[in-house]
Scaffold this motif. Structure first.
Motif, PDB file in Angstrom:
ATOM      1  N   THR A   1      -5.950   3.279   2.873  1.00  0.00           N
ATOM      2  CA  THR A   1      -6.836   2.321   2.211  1.00  0.00           C
ATOM      3  C   THR A   1      -7.913   1.954   3.209  1.00  0.00           C
ATOM      4  O   THR A   1      -7.644   1.848   4.405  1.00  0.00           O
TER       5      THR A   1
ATOM      6  N   GLY B   1       3.782  -1.749   7.682  1.00  0.00           N
ATOM      7  CA  GLY B   1       3.445  -1.354   6.301  1.00  0.00           C
ATOM      8  C   GLY B   1       4.543  -0.521   5.672  1.00  0.00           C
ATOM      9  O   GLY B   1       4.417  -0.060   4.541  1.00  0.00           O
TER      10      GLY B   1
ATOM     11  N   THR C   1       5.027  -0.382   1.890  1.00  0.00           N
ATOM     12  CA  THR C   1       4.939  -1.639   1.125  1.00  0.00           C
ATOM     13  C   THR C   1       4.054  -1.481  -0.104  1.00  0.00           C
ATOM     14  O   THR C   1       4.291  -2.106  -1.118  1.00  0.00           O
ATOM     15  N   LYS C   2       3.054  -0.563  -0.011  1.00  0.00           N
ATOM     16  CA  LYS C   2       2.197  -0.446  -1.193  1.00  0.00           C
ATOM     17  C   LYS C   2       2.670   0.599  -2.200  1.00  0.00           C
ATOM     18  O   LYS C   2       2.117   0.716  -3.276  1.00  0.00           O
ATOM     19  N   ASP C   3       3.713   1.349  -1.880  1.00  0.00           N
ATOM     20  CA  ASP C   3       4.207   2.371  -2.821  1.00  0.00           C
ATOM     21  C   ASP C   3       5.483   1.974  -3.532  1.00  0.00           C
ATOM     22  O   ASP C   3       5.861   2.579  -4.538  1.00  0.00           O
TER      23      ASP C   3
ATOM     24  N   LYS D   1      -2.191   7.411  -3.369  1.00  0.00           N
ATOM     25  CA  LYS D   1      -3.424   6.791  -3.868  1.00  0.00           C
ATOM     26  C   LYS D   1      -4.054   7.702  -4.921  1.00  0.00           C
ATOM     27  O   LYS D   1      -4.430   7.265  -5.998  1.00  0.00           O
TER      28      LYS D   1
END
Ligand code: ADP
Length: 533
Positions: free
Chosen positions: A181, A409, A426-428, A520
């Motif tokens: 990101t 992360g 953490t974002k997946d 992403k």
């Protein structure tokens, strides 16, 4: 009172001095992209690096100026590491797989003054040159056709020079994360952090390197310093074998001919090597240790390697951690475990080596340390002398306070024996009805199916549960499996409520510049995907 021991700054030049003095004739072998093979030695690398120091000074480069490389793994690239750093400059290894916008950003952000590149990247260099105003000198590693050649450039010097002296806390090397990101971020390694990481990495319970080791790092030199392998090889006087292309037949042939004992690569590299051997009914070359990291190493690969007598070293780390932090080395109870339990252990991300501290904190606001119970997943934080404190050129307020932990992360469970189990980014991680589902565990389970070549899992909108897992699968060539068959296969491997609501088959999955599945891009591709209520 002061202690009574000598001052000896932990500088990277001490590594190559040691290698050239104590292991002078130990070979560095390169197989170039054109198929040509060359040999030099640690003494040869040192001599050429000193010639490069002179050449850089002649160009007017000053300590801490940035020298960039854009190159695959080869002996001249290795020379440039010791040469640029030995001149006191900061070596910036540029990842040629980045997109143009990222290449534009990082070279300007780093303010590189010199770029040394492989002729294979000439089109990239031509394209980017107008956008790289800071670069004053272009040098080509392996050709004199597009720019002055590296050989000619250092060839004018005699190597009668001294390394730049300075503090062990001086910056030495700059690596940018690929930035899943936002813009890539620069990680500035120091001489000291590099030497400490190197000393830790050579240990028996980490890379297990010794003078008779023959090491082939397939991990690229532009990715997290090739996991520190060049430094560790110099420290131990190991033979260093590098290959400028990653085709399995070439790699396997080189391993066989050079007697390679240690190989380091990401799981997809291991997969391609194993698939190549299996398709031809041939065994792997007799390597002793397989180092894998960068993403989770599936149990199927571990089992295959262990059955061939290979010690599997599954490691976890990131560019921000130099990179090695934990490694699945054999615990004291190893011999008492049966084969399946050993495979399961190696599929976890291992235990911290000395110098690495890890902990998991609650996912909501990171305020509470979680128990090491092998069950509770939390945000993974780390600390240690080779862990980043601040990104390159970060604002003063982004600098961590003394003793602060670095937020990785990643999401992890820590077992009572200290073994780390990465469960997601953490974002997946997928949040279904308020409960967490690990996309990584789902992918690993799916990859165990004999017809599955690659699997990626993302959360997609669900009217009742908010998010549910969607599994994207690439089948192996010539093999069939349906969505229902896959769900049935998974049903006894994961919790029932984790079963993906849908499975879609693709010809290929999108990958990031470091070869990982790009979640992403997958999320963008399936942004409008609708599951039935
Ligand atoms: P990039 O983000 O540029 O790909 P890194 O190599 O720094 O570069 O990526 C680090 C991340 O890779 C870690 O934070 C983690 O998510 C993942 N990773 C590294 N090693 C492993 C492993 N053994 N198992 C699972 N994930 C891993």
């Amino acid at each position: 009172m002061l202690g009574g021991m000598q001052d000896w700054e932990l500088r990277i030049s001490t590594l190559i001095d040691h290698a050239a003095r104590e292991h002078a004739g130990r070979e560095i072998v390169t197989r170039w992209a054109d198929g040509n093979e060359t040999r030099t030695s640690w003494a040869g690398i040192r001599h050429d690096a000193l010639r490069m120091v002179q050449a850089l000074r002649r160009l007017g480069l000053r300590p801490q100026d940035r020298v960039a490389t854009l190159a695959m793994n080869h002996s001249c690239h290795l020379v440039s590491w010791f040469g640029a750093i030995g001149a006191g400059c900061i070596l910036h290894t540029v990842n040629p797989r980045l997109f143009d916008e990222q290449l534009d950003y990082i070279v300007n952000h780093a303010e590189d003054r010199v770029l040394i590149y492989d002729a294979a990247f000439q089109p990239l260099v031509e394209r980017m040159r107008p956008r790289w105003p800071t670069i004053e000198h272009y040098i080509c590693f392996d050709s004199a056709e597009c720019a002055p050649s590296f050989e000619d450039w250092i060839g004018r010097e005699d190597g009668d020079a001294q390394w730049e002296e300075g503090s062990e806390r001086d910056p030495a090397m700059l690596c940018y994360t690929s930035g899943t990101t936002g813009n890539p971020k620069g990680v500035l390694y120091e001489h000291r952090s590099t030497i400490l990481h190197t000393m830790a990495a050579c240990q028996p319970a980490v890379l297990a390197l010794e003078p008779r080791s023959v090491v082939m790092p397939i991990a690229p030199m532009f990715h997290a310093a090739s996991w520190g392998m060049p430094w560790a090889c110099a420290a131990t006087g190991a033979k260093y074998v590098c290959c400028a292309n990653n085709d399995p037949a070439t790699l396997l042939g080189l391993m066989e001919r050079e007697g390679v004992s240690h190989v380091a690569g990401v799981p997809t590299v291991w997969l391609s090597l194993i698939q190549y051997c299996d398709a031809r009914g041939q065994d792997l070359p007799p390597i002793r240790q397989a180092l894998a990291g960068g993403s989770a190493l599936p149990a199927a690969i571990i089992e295959r390697l262990m059955r061939s007598g290979v010690r599997v070293a599954h490691a976890w780390g990131m560019t921000e951690t130099s990179p090695i932090m934990t490694i699945a080395y054999e615990p004291a109870v190893w011999d008492a475990r049966d084969f399946d339990a050993q495979v399961r252990f190696k599929a976890l991300q291992g235990r911290p080596q000395f110098g690495a501290e890890v902990r998991a904190v609650d996912l909501d606001d990171h305020s509470r340390e979680l128990p090491r119970d092998g069950k509770t997943a939390g945000a993974l934080q780390v600390r240690g002398p080779w862990v980043i404190k601040r990104y390159f050129k970060a604002e003063a307020d982004a600098v961590q306070a003394e003793g602060q932990w670095f937020d990785t992360g990643d999401v992890a469970v820590i077992h009572p024996d200290g073994t780390l189990q990465l469960t997601d980014r953490t974002k997946d991680v997928i949040k279904s009805g308020g409960e967490w589902i690990s996309s990584v565990d789902l992918e690993n389970a799916a990859i165990g199916h004999p017809a599955v070549a690659e699997a990626g899992c993302i959360g997609v909108y669900h009217p009742k549960w908010d998010e549910r897992p969607l599994l994207l699968v690439v089948r192996k060539p010539g093999m069939e499996v349906s969505a229902e068959e896959l769900r049935a296969y998974l049903s006894d491997k994961i919790a029932k409520w984790w079963l993906p609501d849908a499975v879609e088959f693709l010809d290929e999955l999108p990958h990031t510049a470091t070869g990982k599945i790009s979640k992403k891009d997958l999320r963008a591709m399936f942004a409008d995907y609708r599951l039935e209520a």
